[in-house]
Design a protein around this motif. Structure first.
Motif, short mmCIF file in Angstrom:
data_model
loop_
_atom_site.label_atom_id
_atom_site.label_comp_id
_atom_site.label_asym_id
_atom_site.label_seq_id
_atom_site.Cartn_x
_atom_site.Cartn_y
_atom_site.Cartn_z
N UNK A 61 -3.29 8.90 8.98
CA UNK A 61 -4.73 8.77 9.22
C UNK A 61 -4.93 8.28 10.64
N UNK A 62 -5.69 9.05 11.42
CA UNK A 62 -5.98 8.71 12.80
C UNK A 62 -7.45 8.34 12.92
N UNK B 199 -4.18 8.79 1.10
CA UNK B 199 -3.77 8.68 -0.31
C UNK B 199 -3.77 10.03 -1.04
N UNK B 200 -4.40 11.05 -0.47
CA UNK B 200 -4.47 12.35 -1.13
C UNK B 200 -3.31 13.25 -0.72
N UNK B 201 -3.13 13.41 0.60
CA UNK B 201 -2.12 14.37 1.06
C UNK B 201 -0.91 13.73 1.75
N UNK C 161 -10.59 3.53 8.41
CA UNK C 161 -10.61 4.89 7.89
C UNK C 161 -9.53 5.03 6.82
N UNK C 162 -9.89 5.66 5.69
CA UNK C 162 -8.98 5.73 4.55
C UNK C 162 -8.34 7.11 4.38
N UNK C 163 -9.07 8.16 4.74
CA UNK C 163 -8.60 9.53 4.52
C UNK C 163 -8.41 10.23 5.87
N UNK C 164 -7.55 11.25 5.86
CA UNK C 164 -7.27 11.97 7.10
C UNK C 164 -8.35 13.01 7.42
N UNK C 165 -9.12 13.44 6.40
CA UNK C 165 -10.14 14.47 6.63
C UNK C 165 -11.25 14.37 5.59
N UNK D 264 -9.99 15.74 2.19
CA UNK D 264 -9.25 14.81 1.35
C UNK D 264 -10.18 13.77 0.72
N UNK D 265 -11.19 13.34 1.46
CA UNK D 265 -12.16 12.39 0.91
C UNK D 265 -12.90 13.03 -0.27
N UNK D 266 -13.28 14.28 -0.11
CA UNK D 266 -13.98 15.01 -1.17
C UNK D 266 -13.09 15.19 -2.39
#
Length: 125
Positions: free
Chosen positions: A14-15, A8-10, A20-24, A27-29
């Motif tokens: 998402x793997x 949702x950020x970039x 899992x919601x964020x790719x890294x 992005x979660x931060x």
């Protein structure tokens, strides 16, 4: 067939785990920071103004008791609506404080002024 989710950020794919919601972590931060900034905007604005008010009162009250024109303080960004506590003296005058620096609004000869003081131990009683 697996559904690929996007961050949702970039917007990256998402793997990993299915929940899992964020790719890294980055992005979660970023998402957590943005959420906090939006939900705590009032707190951050009040805190910012209190810091400005304290800095200005400290700058002009070197002696512990100073009289200054209201326009001089407000011209530098001082906002009298933001204070941490107040103290009422025996005459009924209400001094507003921004932590240890206080101010009392006065009108002398038709001019709006502030009497600046520093918190004293006897005020706590």
């Amino acid at each position: 067939m697996l559904d690929s989710k996007t961050c949702p950020v970039c917007g990256a794919i998402v793997k990993g785990r299915s929940d899992k919601k964020f790719c890294s972590k980055k992005c979660k931060s970023i998402d957590q920071y943005e959420h906090r900034r939006k939900t705590e905007v009032f707190y951050l604005e009040v805190d910012r103004q209190l810091k400005i008010n304290r800095r200005i009162l400290k700058k002009y009250n070197k002696s512990g008791y100073t009289v200054i024109r209201k326009s001089q303080l407000t011209g530098e960004g001082f906002n009298p609506r933001f204070f941490t506590h107040y103290w009422r003296n025996k005459r009924g005058d209400v001094y507003f404080f921004v932590y240890e620096y206080g101010f009392l609004s006065k009108n002398e000869n038709g001019k709006e002024k502030y009497l600046l003081v520093i918190w004293q131990d006897y005020m706590a009683q």
